[in-house]
Design a protein around this motif. Structure first.
Motif, mmCIF file in Angstrom:
data_model
loop_
_atom_site.group_PDB
_atom_site.id
_atom_site.type_symbol
_atom_site.label_atom_id
_atom_site.label_comp_id
_atom_site.label_asym_id
_atom_site.label_seq_id
_atom_site.Cartn_x
_atom_site.Cartn_y
_atom_site.Cartn_z
ATOM 1 N N THR A 1 0.840 -1.209 0.000
ATOM 2 C CA THR A 1 0.000 0.000 0.000
ATOM 3 C C THR A 1 0.872 1.256 0.000
ATOM 4 O OG1 THR A 1 -1.705 -1.169 1.262
ATOM 5 C CG2 THR A 1 -1.825 1.237 1.213
ATOM 6 N N GLN A 2 0.527 2.197 -0.862
ATOM 7 C CA GLN A 2 1.274 3.458 -0.931
ATOM 8 C C GLN A 2 0.622 4.489 0.004
ATOM 9 O OE1 GLN A 2 4.256 3.898 -2.594
ATOM 10 N NE2 GLN A 2 3.993 1.670 -2.736
ATOM 11 N N TYR A 3 0.893 4.326 1.292
ATOM 12 C CA TYR A 3 0.313 5.212 2.305
ATOM 13 C C TYR A 3 0.785 6.655 2.095
ATOM 14 C CZ TYR A 3 -0.522 0.765 4.726
ATOM 15 O OH TYR A 3 -0.912 -0.507 5.053
ATOM 16 N N VAL A 4 -0.116 7.583 2.330
ATOM 17 C CA VAL A 4 0.220 9.007 2.270
ATOM 18 C C VAL A 4 0.120 9.628 3.663
ATOM 19 C CG1 VAL A 4 -0.444 11.254 1.299
ATOM 20 C CG2 VAL A 4 -0.535 9.196 -0.126
ATOM 21 N N LEU B 1 -3.734 3.998 8.553
ATOM 22 C CA LEU B 1 -3.370 2.843 9.384
ATOM 23 C C LEU B 1 -4.286 2.731 10.611
ATOM 24 C CD1 LEU B 1 0.452 3.319 9.064
ATOM 25 C CD2 LEU B 1 -0.751 1.248 8.364
ATOM 26 N N LYS B 2 -5.424 3.369 10.550
ATOM 27 C CA LYS B 2 -6.373 3.359 11.667
ATOM 28 C C LYS B 2 -6.697 1.922 12.096
ATOM 29 C CE LYS B 2 -10.972 5.034 12.966
ATOM 30 N NZ LYS B 2 -12.174 5.799 12.530
ATOM 31 N N TYR C 1 4.626 8.426 1.593
ATOM 32 C CA TYR C 1 4.141 9.001 2.850
ATOM 33 C C TYR C 1 4.586 10.458 3.001
ATOM 34 C CZ TYR C 1 3.478 9.770 7.832
ATOM 35 O OH TYR C 1 3.104 10.297 9.043
ATOM 36 N N LYS C 2 3.672 11.315 3.472
ATOM 37 C CA LYS C 2 3.963 12.739 3.672
ATOM 38 C C LYS C 2 4.123 13.028 5.166
ATOM 39 C CE LYS C 2 3.207 13.398 -0.716
ATOM 40 N NZ LYS C 2 4.360 13.516 -1.637
#
Length: 250
Positions: free
Chosen positions: A125-128, A133-134, A205-206
């Motif tokens: 997954t390309q998390y931002v 991630l809740k 991720y930012k």
């Protein structure tokens, strides 16, 4: 003859004072963590703490007229050791936050960065945002600004605290936690060295928990702070900090 003796005595006294001054440069006991590769870490070949912040501190101290004695300490022990007088300064990847500035004094900024997110390689997954991630169990290092913000968010099933980034990476690597947050440059360096082959740095991720890094000293010593700030300005201006960062591949 008397005049010659008087002059000679004056020269001898002056030389003695100069030599004495050179021999008694103030030594700063500087706390650094032995696990913060590449900023501060234990070199097993020399059994000494080395790294980016150790090299930078050495140049700053030399410019300010101090000697340095590096004291390896756990991250969570750094500020307590400084406020109790066990050490004189902290040179590590420590953000100069308002909460920390209430108990210690920070020099001017040396550099800044934010948190990095890392997950198992099997998680593509390309998390931002960490909001994605809740409900998961995640990790963060004890004593950092990350752990409190993540805990206060109320998003996660659990935010596990770790003494070292390496311990977090082992748990992510083994699938014991879903993800973890730590200093971006340290995580990037560890993964680039292939120390944790099953772990992935999420480049999409930012970061939102960014900060500036400075050297911390105990409160109540404005003269020392001024000397260090003047030295920082000089080693920045002449390129020494840039050269150290480049040397460590950051």
């Amino acid at each position: 003859m008397t005049t010659f003796k008087t002059i000679l005595a004056g020269i001898t006294i002056a030389a003695g004072i100069a030599i004495s001054g050179m021999a008694h440069a103030e030594t700063l006991k500087v706390g650094s963590t032995p696990t913060g590769v590449p900023f501060t870490f234990l070199d097993t070949k020399t059994n000494k703490v080395t790294g980016v912040m150790v090299d930078i501190m050495a140049e700053i101290a030399k410019e300010a007229g101090f000697d340095v004695e590096t004291e390896p300490l756990a991250w969570s022990a750094l500020i307590p050791s400084l406020t109790s007088g066990k050490i004189d300064a902290i040179s590590a990847a420590m953000f100069a936050t308002p909460a920390r500035a209430e108990v210690v004094d920070f020099t001017n900024t040396i550099y800044g960065y934010g948190e990095g997110l890392f997950v198992s390689k099997s998680d593509t997954t390309q998390y931002v945002s960490y909001d994605e991630l809740k409900g998961q169990v995640i990790g963060a290092q004890i004593g950092t600004i990350y752990i409190k913000k993540l805990q206060d968010s109320g998003l996660f099933a659990e935010v596990k605290g770790y003494e070292t980034i390496q311990d977090m990476m082992r748990d992510v690597n083994a699938g014991r936690i879903k993800a973890a947050f730590a200093d971006y440059p340290i995580v990037a360096y560890q993964i680039a060295q292939n120390n944790f082959p099953n772990t992935r740095l999420v480049t999409s991720y930012k970061p939102t928990m960014t900060g500036d890094i400075g050297i911390a000293i105990a409160k109540g010593n404005p003269e020392r702070l001024a000397k260090l700030n003047a030295a920082i300005a000089k080693v920045k201006a002449d390129g020494r900090i840039d050269a150290i960062v480049k040397k460590w591949g950051l």
